[in-house]
Design an enzyme around this catalytic site. Structure first.
Site, PDB file in Angstrom:
ATOM      1  N   GLY A  33      84.267   9.159  -0.298  1.00 48.82           N
ATOM      2  CA  GLY A  33      83.434   8.099  -0.857  1.00 48.82           C
ATOM      3  C   GLY A  33      82.785   8.544  -2.151  1.00 48.82           C
ATOM      4  O   GLY A  33      83.205   9.533  -2.753  1.00 48.82           O
ATOM      5  N   ASN A  34      81.803   7.799  -2.580  1.00 55.06           N
ATOM      6  CA  ASN A  34      81.054   8.193  -3.776  1.00 55.06           C
ATOM      7  C   ASN A  34      79.598   7.759  -3.625  1.00 55.06           C
ATOM      8  O   ASN A  34      79.237   7.105  -2.643  1.00 55.06           O
ATOM      9  CB  ASN A  34      81.712   7.628  -5.046  1.00 55.06           C
TER      10      ASN A  34
END
Ligand code: CTP
Ligand code: CA
Length: 226
Positions: A33-34
């Site tokens: 993810g980020n």
């Protein structure tokens, strides 16, 4: 009361906003993810509603309430799902604002079972490139007015202007991230670029910044598309 008498610069227009991160699954319990919180994109959706637009919000995995007045919210997880949802919604749209931090790569193989640790060795994941939502839209013969975001740690202006050109955008909103600015922060600061122009939106709460951004988007939209 003030909001209801505020700017109605997007009245009669359909706006699609993407927001948040994307998660790319590795196995049933892990993902890539980020750090995008979705706050800026949700603030943009709220500001577009306040400006009178019919807003579709395509949201990555975030724990945020839908802003009041948003006509429809489509929740997605991966970049591929966001790509499909945005392209479908964009058929009807006048303006697309891509505030999502779309994952650039995804694991080429998603394991159906939890990967088990094997002592004493590295794990190698092979990642494949995700489709670019903005580039896909801009390649279509008719497409909405396109607004991108560029969150950069360095050389913000140069990278943002390059993305404006390379992705065929009508406007890009650039911001510096890192050192307490950007993703998780309540405040943000943006510089908007379009062909032949730029304006700085100085540090402010994301809600206020979103209102200013939307006002500029409306102005450029009216200048280019009536
Ligand atoms: N974007 C998109 N589809 C992708 C990746 C990005 O539509 N697969 C959009 C983002 O929503 C944003 C803009 O492109 O509006 C810029 O995203 P960014 O990650 O800064 O651009 P990239 O081209 O992916 O460049 P890099 O990550 O290498 O800086
Ligand atoms: Ca990227």
């Amino acid at each position: 009361l003030i909001a209801s008498f505020g700017d109605r610069s997007l009245a009669g227009l359909k706006v699609v906003v993407s927001a948040g991160p994307t998660f790319e699954d590795i196995d049933p319990v892990r993902f890539i993810g980020n750090r995008s919180s979705g706050k800026m994109g949700f603030a943009v959706a709220a500001a577009a509603v306040q400006a009178g637009a019919e807003v579709t919000l395509v949201a990555g995995p975030v724990g945020l309430a839908t802003p009041v007045g948003v006509a429809r919210r489509i929740d997605v997880r991966s970049a591929a799902q966001m790509h499909a949802a945005v392209l479908q919604a964009a058929v009807q749209a006048d303006i697309y604002i891509g505030a999502a931090a779309v994952g650039d790569y995804r694991p080429q193989e998603v394991s159906a079972q939890k990967l088990k640790k094997r002592d004493g060795g590295d794990l190698v994941l092979r990642l494949g490139e995700n489709p670019d939502i903005l580039a896909s839209l801009s390649a279509q013969t008719t497409h909405p007015f396109l607004v991108g975001f560029a969150a950069e740690t360095h050389d913000v202006a140069a990278y943002a202007q390059d993305k404006l050109q390379r992705k065929g955008l009508d406007m890009i909103a650039a911001n510096q991230v890192g050192d307490g600015l950007g993703f998780e922060a309540a405040d943000n600061a943006l510089t908007l670029y379009w062909a032949g122009g730029a304006v700085e939106l100085p540090r402010a709460a994301k809600s206020e910044l979103a209102r200013r951004l939307v006002a500029h988007v409306a102005e450029r939209y009216r200048a280019m598309r009536g």
